[in-house]
Design a protein around this motif. Structure first.
Motif, PDB file in Angstrom:
ATOM      1  N   MET A  37      55.351  30.706  42.900  1.00  0.00           N
ATOM      2  CA  MET A  37      54.463  29.977  43.804  1.00  0.00           C
ATOM      3  C   MET A  37      55.260  29.342  44.943  1.00  0.00           C
ATOM      4  O   MET A  37      54.799  29.305  46.093  1.00  0.00           O
ATOM      5  CB  MET A  37      53.686  28.911  43.032  1.00  0.00           C
ATOM      6  CG  MET A  37      52.697  29.473  42.015  1.00  0.00           C
ATOM      7  SD  MET A  37      51.230  30.219  42.778  1.00  0.00           S
ATOM      8  CE  MET A  37      50.226  28.773  43.053  1.00  0.00           C
ATOM      9  N   GLU A  38      56.445  28.848  44.643  1.00  0.00           N
ATOM     10  CA  GLU A  38      57.294  28.264  45.681  1.00  0.00           C
ATOM     11  C   GLU A  38      57.716  29.323  46.693  1.00  0.00           C
ATOM     12  O   GLU A  38      57.765  29.078  47.901  1.00  0.00           O
ATOM     13  CB  GLU A  38      58.520  27.611  45.042  1.00  0.00           C
ATOM     14  CG  GLU A  38      59.327  26.748  45.978  1.00  0.00           C
ATOM     15  CD  GLU A  38      60.379  25.922  45.255  1.00  0.00           C
ATOM     16  OE1 GLU A  38      61.026  25.100  45.926  1.00  0.00           O
ATOM     17  OE2 GLU A  38      60.557  26.111  44.028  1.00  0.00           O
ATOM     18  N   THR A  39      57.986  30.534  46.197  1.00  0.00           N
ATOM     19  CA  THR A  39      58.346  31.642  47.088  1.00  0.00           C
ATOM     20  C   THR A  39      57.180  32.017  47.993  1.00  0.00           C
ATOM     21  O   THR A  39      57.355  32.259  49.197  1.00  0.00           O
ATOM     22  CB  THR A  39      58.781  32.867  46.257  1.00  0.00           C
ATOM     23  OG1 THR A  39      59.922  32.522  45.466  1.00  0.00           O
ATOM     24  CG2 THR A  39      59.141  34.037  47.165  1.00  0.00           C
ATOM     25  N   ASN A 231      37.483  30.271  36.226  1.00  0.00           N
ATOM     26  CA  ASN A 231      38.449  30.485  35.142  1.00  0.00           C
ATOM     27  C   ASN A 231      39.450  31.597  35.467  1.00  0.00           C
ATOM     28  O   ASN A 231      39.853  32.357  34.581  1.00  0.00           O
ATOM     29  CB  ASN A 231      37.724  30.793  33.829  1.00  0.00           C
ATOM     30  CG  ASN A 231      38.521  30.318  32.621  1.00  0.00           C
ATOM     31  OD1 ASN A 231      39.448  29.513  32.746  1.00  0.00           O
ATOM     32  ND2 ASN A 231      38.177  30.813  31.455  1.00  0.00           N
ATOM     33  N   ARG A 232      39.840  31.685  36.719  1.00  0.00           N
ATOM     34  CA  ARG A 232      40.798  32.711  37.141  1.00  0.00           C
ATOM     35  C   ARG A 232      41.966  32.045  37.858  1.00  0.00           C
ATOM     36  O   ARG A 232      41.787  31.418  38.904  1.00  0.00           O
ATOM     37  CB  ARG A 232      40.114  33.713  38.072  1.00  0.00           C
ATOM     38  CG  ARG A 232      41.053  34.664  38.779  1.00  0.00           C
ATOM     39  CD  ARG A 232      41.499  35.788  37.889  1.00  0.00           C
ATOM     40  NE  ARG A 232      42.556  36.554  38.541  1.00  0.00           N
ATOM     41  CZ  ARG A 232      42.364  37.482  39.479  1.00  0.00           C
ATOM     42  NH1 ARG A 232      41.127  37.738  39.906  1.00  0.00           N
ATOM     43  NH2 ARG A 232      43.376  38.137  39.993  1.00  0.00           N
ATOM     44  N   ARG A 233      43.141  32.167  37.279  1.00  0.00           N
ATOM     45  CA  ARG A 233      44.346  31.686  37.931  1.00  0.00           C
ATOM     46  C   ARG A 233      44.983  32.850  38.678  1.00  0.00           C
ATOM     47  O   ARG A 233      45.346  33.863  38.074  1.00  0.00           O
ATOM     48  CB  ARG A 233      45.320  31.106  36.897  1.00  0.00           C
ATOM     49  CG  ARG A 233      46.387  30.232  37.493  1.00  0.00           C
ATOM     50  CD  ARG A 233      47.173  29.509  36.435  1.00  0.00           C
ATOM     51  NE  ARG A 233      47.910  30.434  35.579  1.00  0.00           N
ATOM     52  CZ  ARG A 233      48.863  30.075  34.732  1.00  0.00           C
ATOM     53  NH1 ARG A 233      49.167  28.795  34.615  1.00  0.00           N
ATOM     54  NH2 ARG A 233      49.487  30.957  34.000  1.00  0.00           N
ATOM     55  N   MET A 234      45.105  32.713  39.992  1.00  0.00           N
ATOM     56  CA  MET A 234      45.590  33.807  40.820  1.00  0.00           C
ATOM     57  C   MET A 234      47.045  34.141  40.518  1.00  0.00           C
ATOM     58  O   MET A 234      47.866  33.238  40.307  1.00  0.00           O
ATOM     59  CB  MET A 234      45.483  33.442  42.305  1.00  0.00           C
ATOM     60  CG  MET A 234      44.100  33.068  42.772  1.00  0.00           C
ATOM     61  SD  MET A 234      43.025  34.498  42.803  1.00  0.00           S
ATOM     62  CE  MET A 234      41.477  33.720  43.242  1.00  0.00           C
ATOM     63  N   LYS A 235      47.359  35.417  40.532  1.00  0.00           N
ATOM     64  CA  LYS A 235      48.760  35.803  40.491  1.00  0.00           C
ATOM     65  C   LYS A 235      49.404  35.426  41.819  1.00  0.00           C
ATOM     66  O   LYS A 235      48.766  35.572  42.876  1.00  0.00           O
ATOM     67  CB  LYS A 235      48.880  37.303  40.234  1.00  0.00           C
ATOM     68  CG  LYS A 235      48.364  37.718  38.869  1.00  0.00           C
ATOM     69  CD  LYS A 235      48.469  39.223  38.672  1.00  0.00           C
ATOM     70  CE  LYS A 235      47.938  39.623  37.293  1.00  0.00           C
ATOM     71  NZ  LYS A 235      47.974  41.088  37.090  1.00  0.00           N
ATOM     72  N   PRO A 236      50.634  34.933  41.811  1.00  0.00           N
ATOM     73  CA  PRO A 236      51.240  34.461  43.059  1.00  0.00           C
ATOM     74  C   PRO A 236      51.201  35.477  44.197  1.00  0.00           C
ATOM     75  O   PRO A 236      50.901  35.120  45.337  1.00  0.00           O
ATOM     76  CB  PRO A 236      52.676  34.131  42.636  1.00  0.00           C
ATOM     77  CG  PRO A 236      52.553  33.741  41.199  1.00  0.00           C
ATOM     78  CD  PRO A 236      51.492  34.644  40.637  1.00  0.00           C
ATOM     79  N   HIS A 237      51.445  36.759  43.898  1.00  0.00           N
ATOM     80  CA  HIS A 237      51.473  37.750  44.975  1.00  0.00           C
ATOM     81  C   HIS A 237      50.087  38.022  45.563  1.00  0.00           C
ATOM     82  O   HIS A 237      49.963  38.596  46.644  1.00  0.00           O
ATOM     83  CB  HIS A 237      52.102  39.062  44.481  1.00  0.00           C
ATOM     84  CG  HIS A 237      51.232  39.835  43.534  1.00  0.00           C
ATOM     85  ND1 HIS A 237      51.304  39.673  42.154  1.00  0.00           N
ATOM     86  CD2 HIS A 237      50.262  40.762  43.761  1.00  0.00           C
ATOM     87  CE1 HIS A 237      50.413  40.478  41.592  1.00  0.00           C
ATOM     88  NE2 HIS A 237      49.775  41.143  42.525  1.00  0.00           N
ATOM     89  N   PRO A 240      48.313  35.337  49.317  1.00  0.00           N
ATOM     90  CA  PRO A 240      48.129  35.552  50.763  1.00  0.00           C
ATOM     91  C   PRO A 240      46.839  36.299  51.100  1.00  0.00           C
ATOM     92  O   PRO A 240      46.112  35.907  52.020  1.00  0.00           O
ATOM     93  CB  PRO A 240      49.376  36.365  51.149  1.00  0.00           C
ATOM     94  CG  PRO A 240      50.414  35.938  50.160  1.00  0.00           C
ATOM     95  CD  PRO A 240      49.661  35.751  48.875  1.00  0.00           C
ATOM     96  N   GLU A 241      46.527  37.363  50.353  1.00  0.00           N
ATOM     97  CA  GLU A 241      45.295  38.107  50.622  1.00  0.00           C
ATOM     98  C   GLU A 241      44.066  37.270  50.296  1.00  0.00           C
ATOM     99  O   GLU A 241      43.077  37.263  51.050  1.00  0.00           O
ATOM    100  CB  GLU A 241      45.275  39.402  49.814  1.00  0.00           C
ATOM    101  CG  GLU A 241      44.033  40.253  50.061  1.00  0.00           C
ATOM    102  CD  GLU A 241      43.997  41.523  49.227  1.00  0.00           C
ATOM    103  OE1 GLU A 241      42.957  42.212  49.243  1.00  0.00           O
ATOM    104  OE2 GLU A 241      45.011  41.816  48.543  1.00  0.00           O
ATOM    105  N   ARG A 242      44.088  36.541  49.178  1.00  0.00           N
ATOM    106  CA  ARG A 242      42.948  35.709  48.800  1.00  0.00           C
ATOM    107  C   ARG A 242      42.746  34.575  49.818  1.00  0.00           C
ATOM    108  O   ARG A 242      41.618  34.180  50.092  1.00  0.00           O
ATOM    109  CB  ARG A 242      43.149  35.121  47.405  1.00  0.00           C
ATOM    110  CG  ARG A 242      43.366  36.139  46.308  1.00  0.00           C
ATOM    111  CD  ARG A 242      42.160  37.028  46.098  1.00  0.00           C
ATOM    112  NE  ARG A 242      42.459  38.071  45.136  1.00  0.00           N
ATOM    113  CZ  ARG A 242      42.857  39.300  45.460  1.00  0.00           C
ATOM    114  NH1 ARG A 242      42.958  39.643  46.739  1.00  0.00           N
ATOM    115  NH2 ARG A 242      43.120  40.199  44.532  1.00  0.00           N
TER     116      ARG A 242
END
Length: 268
Positions: A37-39, A231-237, A240-242
């Motif tokens: 997430m920091e990246t 109830n959805r935790r986004m994947k870090p990658h 940007p698109e979301r």
């Protein structure tokens, strides 16, 4: 019982070892998500903070999404396309009590979701929730609640426009002040006034964005709009698109009924 089940001390040692292993794995995944997430924050030109409290969000008015606040982590924040954006992982839990013949049963449900929070200008003045069916099932089961529906009597409405409205009305509950708590505070907006506000602020392009999207939930309060997938935790990658999708929803809210189609919607 065969060994080691027949030895209490060995069972206790195995249980303790298993607990240590699970704790290590939990810390590993938390740390790995923090790093990723920091990246992502750096790649978007935004800042990062590992933990946050509810008061740090500076939200005005009721935002029912945050009512069962437990913890917030991995805050990404800063200016994006001219708007102050906050993105964070949010954990909440709520307990439902059912009354049986012989006893009461408590069921605790937990949710982990990534929330996008963006300020709105005060002139919007709308307080509303637009919840996808994944998030509304408890309402339907408990109350048979259907909420506010959108229609159009415009003779120029195409079959595609009508189908979009049908899909939205089927998959979304639109309402004000929905909360799980038995004594939740109710918004004092006059129902007729609320319907007029919705007709002014909600456009067919916004409804299409939600109806054909990936199941976003939207809540507007006095100062912000919150957007998330139940109830959805986004994947870090994915972030940007979301974020681009969320900014499109935000833009359509700012434009209100003037955006796009020109078809007049009726809220009932």
């Amino acid at each position: 019982q065969p060994f080691p089940v027949n030895n209490m001390y060995v069972c206790a040692a195995i249980g303790g070892l298993f607990g240590v292993l699970m704790s290590f794995l939990a810390d590993y995944f938390v740390d790995r998500r923090r790093q990723r997430m920091e990246t992502v924050a750096g790649s978007l030109g935004l800042s990062y903070r590992e933990k946050l409290g509810r008061n740090g969000l500076k939200v005005k008015g009721p935002l029912h999404l945050l009512e069962d606040w437990e913890t917030g982590r991995n805050l990404i924040q800063g200016k994006f396309r001219g708007a102050e954006v906050r993105i964070f992982d949010f954990f909440k839990s709520h307990t439902t009590r059912s009354h049986g013949v012989s006893c009461d049963n408590d069921t605790t449900t937990s949710e982990h979701q990534t929330v996008f929070l963006i300020p709105l200008p005060s002139e919007i003045g709308l307080s509303v929730q637009m919840l996808h069916h994944k998030a509304k099932s408890w309402m339907m089961a408990a109350f048979g609640f259907s909420g506010i529906k959108f229609h159009t009597d415009d003779s120029f409405a195409s079959d595609d426009d009508k189908q979009t409205l049908d899909e939205f009305n089927k998959n979304y509950v639109v309402a004000q002040g929905l909360a799980r708590k038995e004594r939740a505070s109710r918004d004092k907006t006059n129902p007729d006034k609320l319907l007029k506000q919705l007709e002014h602020c909600i456009s067919l392009p916004l409804i299409r964005e939600l109806a054909t999207g990936r199941g976003w939930c939207v809540e507007v309060c006095e100062s912000h709009v919150a957007v998330w997938i139940h109830n959805r935790r986004m994947k870090p990658h994915e972030i940007p698109e979301r974020l681009n999708e969320v900014m499109a929803i935000h833009k359509l809210l700012l434009e209100g009924g003037s955006s796009g189609s020109g078809l007049k919607l009726t809220a009932t």
